[in-house]
Design a protein around this motif. Structure first.
Motif, PDB file in Angstrom:
ATOM      1  N   UNK A  62       8.425 -20.203  20.329  1.00  0.00           N
ATOM      2  CA  UNK A  62       7.726 -19.722  19.137  1.00  0.00           C
ATOM      3  C   UNK A  62       7.185 -20.878  18.286  1.00  0.00           C
ATOM      4  N   UNK A  63       7.978 -21.943  18.134  1.00  0.00           N
ATOM      5  CA  UNK A  63       7.527 -23.100  17.360  1.00  0.00           C
ATOM      6  C   UNK A  63       6.291 -23.708  18.014  1.00  0.00           C
ATOM      7  N   UNK A  64       6.342 -23.874  19.330  1.00  0.00           N
ATOM      8  CA  UNK A  64       5.209 -24.457  20.041  1.00  0.00           C
ATOM      9  C   UNK A  64       3.968 -23.566  19.897  1.00  0.00           C
ATOM     10  N   UNK A  65       4.111 -22.262  20.081  1.00  0.00           N
ATOM     11  CA  UNK A  65       2.935 -21.395  19.998  1.00  0.00           C
ATOM     12  C   UNK A  65       2.326 -21.389  18.599  1.00  0.00           C
ATOM     13  N   UNK A  66       3.135 -21.531  17.570  1.00  0.00           N
ATOM     14  CA  UNK A  66       2.605 -21.622  16.211  1.00  0.00           C
ATOM     15  C   UNK A  66       1.806 -22.912  16.053  1.00  0.00           C
ATOM     16  N   UNK A  67       2.319 -24.025  16.587  1.00  0.00           N
ATOM     17  CA  UNK A  67       1.582 -25.294  16.551  1.00  0.00           C
ATOM     18  C   UNK A  67       0.265 -25.168  17.329  1.00  0.00           C
ATOM     19  N   UNK A  68       0.333 -24.525  18.481  1.00  0.00           N
ATOM     20  CA  UNK A  68      -0.853 -24.327  19.311  1.00  0.00           C
ATOM     21  C   UNK A  68      -1.895 -23.495  18.555  1.00  0.00           C
ATOM     22  N   UNK A  69      -1.439 -22.444  17.888  1.00  0.00           N
ATOM     23  CA  UNK A  69      -2.354 -21.591  17.119  1.00  0.00           C
ATOM     24  C   UNK A  69      -3.067 -22.392  16.036  1.00  0.00           C
ATOM     25  N   UNK A  70      -2.318 -23.214  15.311  1.00  0.00           N
ATOM     26  CA  UNK A  70      -2.908 -24.025  14.240  1.00  0.00           C
ATOM     27  C   UNK A  70      -3.925 -25.019  14.807  1.00  0.00           C
ATOM     28  N   UNK A  71      -3.597 -25.634  15.929  1.00  0.00           N
ATOM     29  CA  UNK A  71      -4.504 -26.591  16.556  1.00  0.00           C
ATOM     30  C   UNK A  71      -5.800 -25.907  16.988  1.00  0.00           C
ATOM     31  N   UNK A  72      -5.684 -24.735  17.587  1.00  0.00           N
ATOM     32  CA  UNK A  72      -6.870 -24.020  18.041  1.00  0.00           C
ATOM     33  C   UNK A  72      -7.711 -23.548  16.858  1.00  0.00           C
ATOM     34  N   UNK A  73      -7.078 -23.148  15.767  1.00  0.00           N
ATOM     35  CA  UNK A  73      -7.824 -22.750  14.562  1.00  0.00           C
ATOM     36  C   UNK A  73      -8.590 -23.942  13.997  1.00  0.00           C
ATOM     37  N   UNK A  74      -7.957 -25.111  13.972  1.00  0.00           N
ATOM     38  CA  UNK A  74      -8.615 -26.323  13.485  1.00  0.00           C
ATOM     39  C   UNK A  74      -9.816 -26.665  14.356  1.00  0.00           C
ATOM     40  N   UNK A  75      -9.637 -26.635  15.660  1.00  0.00           N
ATOM     41  CA  UNK A  75     -10.747 -26.937  16.576  1.00  0.00           C
ATOM     42  C   UNK A  75     -11.884 -25.937  16.403  1.00  0.00           C
ATOM     43  N   UNK A  76     -11.530 -24.684  16.243  1.00  0.00           N
ATOM     44  CA  UNK A  76     -12.560 -23.656  16.083  1.00  0.00           C
ATOM     45  C   UNK A  76     -13.388 -23.926  14.829  1.00  0.00           C
ATOM     46  N   UNK A  77     -12.728 -24.265  13.741  1.00  0.00           N
ATOM     47  CA  UNK A  77     -13.443 -24.561  12.490  1.00  0.00           C
ATOM     48  C   UNK A  77     -14.344 -25.766  12.666  1.00  0.00           C
ATOM     49  N   UNK A  78     -13.831 -26.822  13.318  1.00  0.00           N
ATOM     50  CA  UNK A  78     -14.613 -28.040  13.537  1.00  0.00           C
ATOM     51  C   UNK A  78     -15.859 -27.768  14.369  1.00  0.00           C
ATOM     52  N   UNK A  79     -15.755 -26.856  15.308  1.00  0.00           N
ATOM     53  CA  UNK A  79     -16.867 -26.562  16.217  1.00  0.00           C
ATOM     54  C   UNK A  79     -17.706 -25.380  15.759  1.00  0.00           C
ATOM     55  N   UNK A  80     -17.316 -24.754  14.653  1.00  0.00           N
ATOM     56  CA  UNK A  80     -18.045 -23.604  14.157  1.00  0.00           C
ATOM     57  C   UNK A  80     -17.927 -22.393  15.066  1.00  0.00           C
TER      58      UNK A  80
END
Length: 103
Positions: A62-80
């Protein structure tokens, strides 16, 4: 080639593929079950799958998947890019626990 030989070869091939798939572990990362798949490199996808398979406890997962979710959200914002809403794949840890792969 006679039809019995062809059927035997096909059966062996299918059995071989099934066995190798089962030997890979309880979970396979793929487009349909990995949130942010489109934002990951092939190497990151393999690493993600290996991490998911390596967890021994539900909490680690669960800890890892939460970190993964945050990373993917950040990348999505950066790439629009707009990522789809979280799918049932977000419950991978729950599913792995229910199947006995996590404590």
């Amino acid at each position: 080639m006679n039809k019995y030989l062809a059927a035997t070869i096909l059966s062996l091939l299918v059995a071989s593929i099934a066995t190798s798939t089962l030997a890979q572990g309880p979970w396979m990362a793929e487009k349909g079950n990995t949130w942010g798949w489109q934002l990951m490199t092939p190497e990151e996808r393999v690493e993600h799958q290996n991490k998911m398979r390596g967890f021994k406890t539900y909490d680690e997962c669960k800890v890892y998947l939460e970190e993964h979710r945050k990373l993917m959200e950040t990348r999505a914002k950066e790439k629009g890019v707009t990522l789809p809403a979280m799918r049932p794949s977000a419950y991978a840890c729950d599913n792995m626990k229910a199947q006995g792969f996590l404590k």
